[in-house]
Design a protein around this motif. Structure first.
Motif, short mmCIF file in Angstrom:
data_model
loop_
_atom_site.label_atom_id
_atom_site.label_comp_id
_atom_site.label_asym_id
_atom_site.label_seq_id
_atom_site.Cartn_x
_atom_site.Cartn_y
_atom_site.Cartn_z
N SER A 11 36.41 -130.95 -7.36
CA SER A 11 36.66 -129.91 -8.35
C SER A 11 37.92 -129.18 -7.93
CB SER A 11 35.48 -128.95 -8.46
OG SER A 11 35.28 -128.30 -7.22
N SER A 13 40.40 -125.73 -8.35
CA SER A 13 40.45 -124.32 -8.72
C SER A 13 41.50 -123.65 -7.85
CB SER A 13 39.08 -123.66 -8.50
OG SER A 13 38.73 -123.70 -7.13
N ASN A 47 41.33 -115.28 -16.82
CA ASN A 47 41.03 -116.57 -17.45
C ASN A 47 41.36 -117.66 -16.44
OD1 ASN A 47 40.26 -116.00 -20.25
ND2 ASN A 47 42.29 -115.09 -20.36
N LYS A 48 40.39 -118.46 -16.10
CA LYS A 48 40.59 -119.54 -15.14
C LYS A 48 40.05 -120.84 -15.71
CE LYS A 48 42.28 -116.93 -12.00
NZ LYS A 48 43.66 -117.02 -11.64
N ASP A 49 40.73 -121.94 -15.47
CA ASP A 49 40.26 -123.27 -15.85
C ASP A 49 39.88 -124.03 -14.60
OD1 ASP A 49 40.65 -123.10 -18.67
OD2 ASP A 49 42.80 -123.28 -18.33
N ALA A 51 38.63 -127.79 -13.23
CA ALA A 51 38.50 -129.21 -13.55
C ALA A 51 37.48 -129.83 -12.60
CB ALA A 51 39.84 -129.92 -13.42
N TYR A 62 36.38 -129.95 -18.10
CA TYR A 62 36.99 -128.65 -17.88
C TYR A 62 36.02 -127.53 -18.24
CZ TYR A 62 41.38 -131.06 -17.33
OH TYR A 62 42.36 -131.89 -16.87
N VAL A 63 35.98 -126.53 -17.37
CA VAL A 63 35.16 -125.34 -17.58
C VAL A 63 36.10 -124.15 -17.61
CG1 VAL A 63 33.33 -123.89 -16.61
CG2 VAL A 63 33.21 -126.37 -16.36
N LYS A 64 35.96 -123.29 -18.61
CA LYS A 64 36.79 -122.10 -18.71
C LYS A 64 35.97 -120.90 -18.24
CE LYS A 64 40.23 -120.56 -21.81
NZ LYS A 64 41.13 -120.92 -20.83
N SER A 66 36.12 -116.81 -17.85
CA SER A 66 36.86 -115.61 -18.26
C SER A 66 35.96 -114.39 -18.18
CB SER A 66 37.43 -115.77 -19.67
OG SER A 66 36.39 -115.93 -20.60
#
Length: 70
Positions: A11, A13, A47-49, A51, A62-64, A66
């Motif tokens: 993952s 980040s 806001n973070k994405d 993977a 993908y997870v968002k 926020s």
């Protein structure tokens, strides 16, 4: 017939997020809990994405993330 299992390989980040999940393979019919934690450097909106790479055709998933840090 052997049932396929999903394995999370990695993952991604930034340094302000951490991702925890089981390293154990899971059946594609079952569910898996993925814990994502955000450590804010300062208060405010974010806001973070994230993977998530695994052995399925739709990888990466993908997870968002926020919210508003206090």
């Amino acid at each position: 017939r052997r049932q396929r299992q999903m394995c999370i390989r990695d993952s991604t980040s930034c340094g302000c997020t951490s991702v925890e999940y089981s390293r154990r393979p899971v059946s594609l019919k079952d569910s898996l809990v993925i814990k994502i934690k955000y450590k804010a450097e300062s208060p405010g909106y974010f806001n973070k994405d994230i993977a998530i790479y695994c052995n399925v055709l739709s990888s990466p998933v993908y997870v968002k993330l926020s919210g508003k840090a206090q």
